[in-house]
Design a protein around this motif. Structure first.
Motif, short mmCIF file in Angstrom:
data_model
loop_
_atom_site.label_atom_id
_atom_site.label_comp_id
_atom_site.label_asym_id
_atom_site.label_seq_id
_atom_site.Cartn_x
_atom_site.Cartn_y
_atom_site.Cartn_z
N ASP A 67 62.05 -47.55 2.39
CA ASP A 67 61.41 -48.48 3.30
C ASP A 67 59.92 -48.19 3.38
N ILE A 68 59.12 -49.24 3.37
CA ILE A 68 57.68 -49.08 3.56
C ILE A 68 57.39 -49.32 5.03
N LYS A 69 56.89 -48.28 5.69
CA LYS A 69 56.51 -48.38 7.10
C LYS A 69 55.00 -48.47 7.18
N LEU A 70 54.50 -49.40 7.97
CA LEU A 70 53.07 -49.61 8.11
C LEU A 70 52.63 -49.27 9.53
N VAL A 71 51.42 -48.71 9.65
CA VAL A 71 50.88 -48.32 10.94
C VAL A 71 49.53 -49.00 11.14
N ASN A 72 49.36 -49.66 12.27
CA ASN A 72 48.09 -50.30 12.62
C ASN A 72 47.12 -49.20 13.05
N ILE A 73 45.96 -49.13 12.39
CA ILE A 73 44.96 -48.12 12.74
C ILE A 73 43.75 -48.73 13.44
N ASP A 109 48.32 -38.64 1.08
CA ASP A 109 48.80 -37.78 0.00
C ASP A 109 48.12 -38.08 -1.34
N SER A 110 47.41 -39.20 -1.43
CA SER A 110 46.69 -39.55 -2.65
C SER A 110 45.26 -39.01 -2.65
N GLY A 111 44.86 -38.35 -1.55
CA GLY A 111 43.51 -37.84 -1.44
C GLY A 111 42.55 -38.80 -0.77
N HIS A 112 43.00 -40.01 -0.45
CA HIS A 112 42.15 -40.96 0.26
C HIS A 112 41.98 -40.50 1.70
N VAL A 113 40.80 -40.79 2.23
CA VAL A 113 40.48 -40.47 3.62
C VAL A 113 40.11 -41.77 4.30
N VAL A 114 40.80 -42.07 5.41
CA VAL A 114 40.59 -43.32 6.13
C VAL A 114 39.99 -43.00 7.50
N LEU A 115 38.89 -43.66 7.83
CA LEU A 115 38.25 -43.47 9.13
C LEU A 115 38.69 -44.59 10.07
N SER A 116 39.05 -44.21 11.29
CA SER A 116 39.50 -45.18 12.28
C SER A 116 38.71 -45.01 13.57
N ALA A 117 38.52 -46.09 14.30
CA ALA A 117 37.78 -46.05 15.55
C ALA A 117 38.69 -45.83 16.77
N ILE A 118 39.98 -45.62 16.55
CA ILE A 118 40.87 -45.34 17.68
C ILE A 118 41.25 -43.86 17.69
N ALA A 122 52.65 -45.53 6.46
CA ALA A 122 53.06 -44.32 7.18
C ALA A 122 53.62 -43.27 6.23
N ASN A 123 54.24 -43.71 5.15
CA ASN A 123 54.85 -42.78 4.20
C ASN A 123 53.81 -41.96 3.44
N ARG A 124 52.58 -42.41 3.40
CA ARG A 124 51.53 -41.73 2.63
C ARG A 124 50.64 -40.84 3.48
N VAL A 125 50.74 -40.92 4.80
CA VAL A 125 49.88 -40.15 5.69
C VAL A 125 50.38 -38.71 5.78
N ILE A 126 49.45 -37.76 5.58
CA ILE A 126 49.83 -36.36 5.74
C ILE A 126 49.15 -35.71 6.95
#
Length: 86
Positions: free
Chosen positions: A2-8, A59-68, A16-20
């Motif tokens: 299942d692909i789970k998505l999270v609103n950032i 887990d892919s090395g990407h870094v995501v910046l969020s304002a929350i 959600a499966n890729r976030v470490i």
């Protein structure tokens, strides 16, 4: 799987499966991680010009910046992961 998505925030969504890790951007090591990701071309700025409050590392090395806040992102992640937010 299942692909789970999270609103950032601001309609931006991550898998959600890729976030470490979901961390605060305040410390020097996290700032270095952000700078390194920017140099590698793996930084995603989803703040819409607002202050960065959470740094999401995948887990892919990407870094995501969020304002929350990291706690808010984490709460959304937990709800989605448990399946109660669907």
């Amino acid at each position: 799987m299942d692909i789970k998505l999270v609103n950032i925030g601001f309609g931006n969504i991550v898998s959600a499966n890729r976030v470490i890790a979901i961390v605060s951007p305040e410390s020097a090591p996290i700032k270095r991680i952000i700078g390194d990701a920017r140099e590698r071309g793996q930084l995603v700025d989803a703040t819409y010009g607002r202050r960065t409050r959470a740094v999401i590392i995948t887990d892919s090395g990407h870094v995501v910046l969020s304002a929350i806040q990291p706690e808010t992102v984490a709460n959304r992640f937990v709800v989605t992961k448990d399946g109660h937010g669907d």
